[in-house]
Design an enzyme around this catalytic site. Structure first.
Site, PDB file in Angstrom:
ATOM      1  N   ASP A 192      42.848 -74.711 -21.159  1.00 12.24           N
ATOM      2  CA  ASP A 192      43.051 -76.023 -21.781  1.00 12.24           C
ATOM      3  C   ASP A 192      44.533 -76.338 -21.913  1.00 12.24           C
ATOM      4  O   ASP A 192      44.983 -77.448 -21.608  1.00 12.24           O
ATOM      5  CB  ASP A 192      42.400 -76.041 -23.166  1.00 12.24           C
ATOM      6  CG  ASP A 192      40.897 -75.851 -23.092  1.00 12.24           C
ATOM      7  OD1 ASP A 192      40.321 -76.240 -22.068  1.00 12.24           O
ATOM      8  OD2 ASP A 192      40.314 -75.301 -24.042  1.00 12.24           O
ATOM      9  N   LYS A 198      36.520 -83.619   9.600  1.00 14.03           N
ATOM     10  CA  LYS A 198      37.333 -83.971  10.775  1.00 14.03           C
ATOM     11  C   LYS A 198      36.669 -83.478  12.059  1.00 14.03           C
ATOM     12  O   LYS A 198      36.506 -84.230  13.024  1.00 14.03           O
ATOM     13  CB  LYS A 198      38.739 -83.372  10.625  1.00 14.03           C
ATOM     14  CG  LYS A 198      39.497 -83.887   9.410  1.00 14.03           C
ATOM     15  CD  LYS A 198      40.902 -83.342   9.344  1.00 14.03           C
ATOM     16  CE  LYS A 198      40.935 -81.840   9.100  1.00 14.03           C
ATOM     17  NZ  LYS A 198      40.368 -81.464   7.794  1.00 14.03           N
ATOM     18  N   THR A 199      36.284 -82.221  12.078  1.00 12.51           N
ATOM     19  CA  THR A 199      35.633 -81.678  13.271  1.00 12.51           C
ATOM     20  C   THR A 199      34.260 -82.298  13.478  1.00 12.51           C
ATOM     21  O   THR A 199      33.844 -82.545  14.620  1.00 12.51           O
ATOM     22  CB  THR A 199      35.522 -80.151  13.150  1.00 12.51           C
ATOM     23  OG1 THR A 199      36.823 -79.592  12.909  1.00 12.51           O
ATOM     24  CG2 THR A 199      34.964 -79.544  14.426  1.00 12.51           C
ATOM     25  N   GLU A 256      33.509 -75.159 -27.947  1.00 10.88           N
ATOM     26  CA  GLU A 256      32.862 -76.193 -27.132  1.00 10.88           C
ATOM     27  C   GLU A 256      32.453 -77.384 -27.980  1.00 10.88           C
ATOM     28  O   GLU A 256      32.520 -78.531 -27.521  1.00 10.88           O
ATOM     29  CB  GLU A 256      31.655 -75.604 -26.405  1.00 10.88           C
ATOM     30  CG  GLU A 256      31.941 -74.403 -25.529  1.00 10.88           C
ATOM     31  CD  GLU A 256      33.019 -74.669 -24.497  1.00 10.88           C
ATOM     32  OE1 GLU A 256      33.208 -75.836 -24.107  1.00 10.88           O
ATOM     33  OE2 GLU A 256      33.691 -73.717 -24.089  1.00 10.88           O
ATOM     34  N   HIS A 267      35.510 -79.577 -28.367  1.00  7.54           N
ATOM     35  CA  HIS A 267      35.748 -80.392 -27.165  1.00  7.54           C
ATOM     36  C   HIS A 267      34.804 -81.593 -27.131  1.00  7.54           C
ATOM     37  O   HIS A 267      35.225 -82.737 -26.898  1.00  7.54           O
ATOM     38  CB  HIS A 267      35.526 -79.556 -25.913  1.00  7.54           C
ATOM     39  CG  HIS A 267      36.682 -78.674 -25.552  1.00  7.54           C
ATOM     40  ND1 HIS A 267      37.953 -79.141 -25.394  1.00  7.54           N
ATOM     41  CD2 HIS A 267      36.740 -77.340 -25.293  1.00  7.54           C
ATOM     42  CE1 HIS A 267      38.759 -78.141 -25.062  1.00  7.54           C
ATOM     43  NE2 HIS A 267      38.043 -77.028 -24.998  1.00  7.54           N
ATOM     44  N   PRO A 299      42.094 -83.019   3.915  1.00  8.57           N
ATOM     45  CA  PRO A 299      41.859 -81.676   3.358  1.00  8.57           C
ATOM     46  C   PRO A 299      40.752 -80.942   4.102  1.00  8.57           C
ATOM     47  O   PRO A 299      39.954 -81.567   4.817  1.00  8.57           O
ATOM     48  CB  PRO A 299      41.463 -81.964   1.895  1.00  8.57           C
ATOM     49  CG  PRO A 299      41.909 -83.363   1.633  1.00  8.57           C
ATOM     50  CD  PRO A 299      41.838 -84.079   2.939  1.00  8.57           C
ATOM     51  N   PRO A 300      40.672 -79.642   3.949  1.00 10.66           N
ATOM     52  CA  PRO A 300      39.590 -78.892   4.611  1.00 10.66           C
ATOM     53  C   PRO A 300      38.225 -79.332   4.095  1.00 10.66           C
ATOM     54  O   PRO A 300      38.046 -79.606   2.911  1.00 10.66           O
ATOM     55  CB  PRO A 300      39.887 -77.430   4.238  1.00 10.66           C
ATOM     56  CG  PRO A 300      41.334 -77.412   3.863  1.00 10.66           C
ATOM     57  CD  PRO A 300      41.631 -78.745   3.276  1.00 10.66           C
ATOM     58  N   GLY A 301      37.267 -79.388   5.005  1.00 11.52           N
ATOM     59  CA  GLY A 301      35.896 -79.688   4.624  1.00 11.52           C
ATOM     60  C   GLY A 301      35.561 -81.154   4.524  1.00 11.52           C
ATOM     61  O   GLY A 301      34.455 -81.497   4.086  1.00 11.52           O
TER      62      GLY A 301
END
Length: 684
Positions: free
Chosen positions: A532, A239-240, A456, A459, A234-236
């Site tokens: 949700d 790899k580079t 909240e 939850h 994935p990006p970030g």
């Protein structure tokens, strides 16, 4: 980096150099030079002629006539100048001033005077002085002065046009040259010590570097180094950065190029650049060639929709041949990076071209801790900072996200004038990166605040009373970002890669706890539970269609391939089950959701007093930590196991449990630890 005797000592690319930006100013400088010559030369000639007469005194006619009659004119020369008129002549000579005695040769003064030559004047000159005539021919000078500007202008135009034509010819030849740049070891050097969280990838790359340094050790058993290594992730994820670390560790030339540098508007340029790049690599073998974002040039051919891009296909064909064709390119190892391996051509991925594929995934909790420690070296941390807590609270963060988190925390501490970055700064930076900045200035109606508080609290309470949910970390009703009016945050003890049936059922009950709390307290639900419901539906759908957790539907997969749709290859893909089966799937998914909602309702009904107490406290203080919540509800804790000795985080002991509502469909999910709401929201 030590050289191998073939690499330039300054680290620059030995190939065709990039155009010097100063070269574009050369024609302008030459133009200015020739313009100066064009206008300055005639001016200098005129100034010379004028300066030649500076030492002669110009006399008016009446004074010259007076001197002539008084015999003070020593000599007179009549100059015949064709450029002057037929009657106007210039007389030059010497004379004695009035205060000088006639006959004193040393006191003679040169003069010049313009006159109209008449017979009486000629007679007077013959009578009073030595008179002679001089013929001046200025034909050659006049011709030169007339033609010189034209000659210079023509020469200037020819010079500029010929220069531009030569430059255009060189530019056309440069189109087919490779744009790969040799990495300069004197620049900012990155090594494997600067890379963390991807240890397996580092080990595989270290093997390639060791082969390049000592190939004989690997060739004793007949081993062959891979021709190509493809980094996928994935990006970030780094790899580079890993490629830069390889360049810093390798003792061989390292060339870097982007996939987009191959394809240009001119046909055949991409293939020519590929060939030139490998020719350059042969001259510096052994060497490494890094192609970033190779999907720009390596996309699959013959997709079947809308025709093909011939130029890209020619470039890809050239790359395929150079990597493994008739000619051997031994000593050249190609390293490529992409985040879209599904669109790459199969011929590019076969052994012999990219022999090895290295998967670089998002870091786990230990990897995140290592990345945080690596970036934290650049800032000053406070004594209370526990990077393990931040690592646990950032599941799904990439290395780039974690670097941004550290930077945001440092900026926040600097804005507030702190001497060091504290744990609160890191947690606020984490929440800002994930959900946006706190919006305390947002004016919220008191009714909306009460709904958010109970949402909240529902939850948090359902999560506490369920056995297999992620431990609570923090509850807040402070708005954050654009869509969040509140959040219930959980802190996982470690990364989870599989989820059991009971754990997923608990997660679903916790996700629906906010909506159930609204319904119990206010008698109706609001739009705040949209996120949700979306998350719960996604998990329930995967339980039934993908993970085989429905007794009625059995251990069958009702989903297609989980990859990006590639136009032309997947556009005609259809479902593999009948409409009757689709209806049964919908009924099973609904049953899973209904069972989870019933369980959340039972928990909140039994513990209604705790719900009221927690909601009222949230309205009072707006934010409660897990420790404060458990103290308010009269529950006990025990700390989480520390990550590599980075400090301890408290974790509640197993609280009072409510028996789960029987459900036919329950099972492991994808490991979400919380829910996100568009109004009241929770996070993982």
């Amino acid at each position: 980096m030590a050289g191998n005797g073939k690499r330039p000592t300054n680290g620059d690319s030995p190939g065709p150099s990039r155009p010097d930006p100063r070269m574009g100013r050369q024609p302008m400088r030459m133009l200015l030079f020739w313009m100066v010559v064009l206008f300055a030369f005639p001016t200098l000639v005129l100034l010379y002629r004028a300066g030649h007469d500076e030492d002669t005194e110009p006399l008016p006619w009446h004074e010259f006539e007076s001197l002539l009659r008084s015999d003070r004119v020593h000599s007179a020369i009549v100059v015949e100048d064709p450029s002057s008129g037929a009657m106007t002549k210039t007389i030059r000579g010497l004379y004695w001033p009035e205060h000088v005695e006639v006959g004193n040769v040393t006191a003679l003064v040169p003069y010049r005077v313009k006159v109209v030559l008449t017979e009486s004047l000629v007679e007077m000159l013959r009578e009073h002085t030595e008179y002679e005539a001089e013929q001046r021919s200025n034909l050659v000078g006049s011709v030169i002065l007339s033609l010189l500007p034209i000659v210079i202008l023509v020469g200037l135009i020819y010079f500029l046009f010929s220069r531009q034509l030569r430059a255009a010819g060189r530019g056309a030849l440069q189109f087919g040259k490779s744009r790969a740049r040799m990495i300069n070891p004197n620049q900012e050097r990155v090594t494997f010590k600067d890379v963390s969280g991807i240890n397996e990838a580092k080990e595989e790359m270290q093997e390639i570097i060791e082969y390049l340094r000592d190939p004989g050790r690997f060739q004793k058993l007949g081993g062959r180094i891979p021709k190509g290594v493809l980094m996928v992730g994935p990006p970030g994820t780094g790899k580079t950065l890993l490629a830069r670390a390889i360049a810093g560790e390798a003792d061989v030339p390292f060339f870097s190029i982007s996939g987009s540098d191959f394809v240009e508007m001119f046909v055949g340029v991409g293939a020519s650049r590929v060939r030139d790049m490998f020719e350059e690599g042969k001259r510096h073998a052994p060497c490494l060639v890094f192609i970033d974002e190779i999907d720009a040039v390596g996309r699959s051919r013959f997709t079947g929709i809308g025709g093909g891009h011939d130029e890209r296909e020619q470039t890809l064909n050239a790359l395929l041949v150079e990597m493994d064709g008739f000619e051997t390119n031994s000593g050249i190892i190609v390293i490529a990076a992409t985040n879209r391996p599904d669109v790459l051509d199969p011929a590019l991925l076969r052994p012999g071209r990219f022999d090895r594929q290295i998967r670089i995934d998002l870091p786990d909790v230990q990897g995140r801790l290592g990345i945080l420690k690596l970036h934290a070296k650049r800032i000053k941390l406070g004594q209370d900072v526990d990077l393990g807590t931040i690592a646990r609270g950032t599941p799904g963060f990439s290395g780039a996200d974690l670097a941004n988190l550290i930077n945001e925390a440092a900026l926040k501490a600097a804005r507030e004038g702190k001497s060091a970055v504290e744990l609160t700064d890191l947690e606020e930076a984490r929440d800002k990166v994930a959900w946006g900045k706190e919006r305390r200035s947002r004016k919220i109606d008191e009714k909306d605040r009460r709904i958010t508080a109970y949402h909240e609290a529902g939850h948090a309470l359902v999560g506490i009373m369920c056995q297999d949910t992620t431990p609570l970390h923090k509850v807040t009703i402070i708005p954050r970002g654009i869509a969040y009016l509140g959040a219930t945050m959980h802190l996982p003890e470690q990364d989870r890669y599989t989820r059991s049936q009971g754990e997923l059922h608990d997660e679903l009950a916790m996700m629906l706890g906010g909506r159930v709390a609204e319904k119990l307290v206010f008698g109706e639900v609001t739009s705040g539970a949209a996120a949700d419901i979306r998350q719960a539906t996604d998990i329930a759908k995967k339980m039934v269609c993908q993970w085989g957790m429905s007794e009625r539907m059995g251990a069958l997969s009702y989903t297609g391939r989980e990859e990006h749709i590639f136009l032309g290859r997947d556009i005609t893909r259809s479902e593999d089950y009948s409409p009757e089966t689709a209806r049964e799937l919908d009924l099973e998914i609904r049953k899973v959701i209904d069972d989870a909602e019933a369980r959340a309702t039972e928990i909140l009904t039994v513990h209604r007093d705790k719900l009221e107490k927690l909601a009222r406290k949230l309205l009072e203080v707006e934010t409660l930590t897990a420790q404060q919540v458990y103290e308010l509800l009269g529950l006990e804790y025990k700390p989480l196991s520390p990550l590599e000795g980075d400090g301890a985080t408290e974790r509640p002991v197993e609280p009072l449990r409510v028996p789960p509502v029987p459900a036919a469909a329950a099972g492991p999910g994808e490991g979400q630890t919380a829910t996100d709401d568009e109004t009241p929201a929770e996070e993982s």
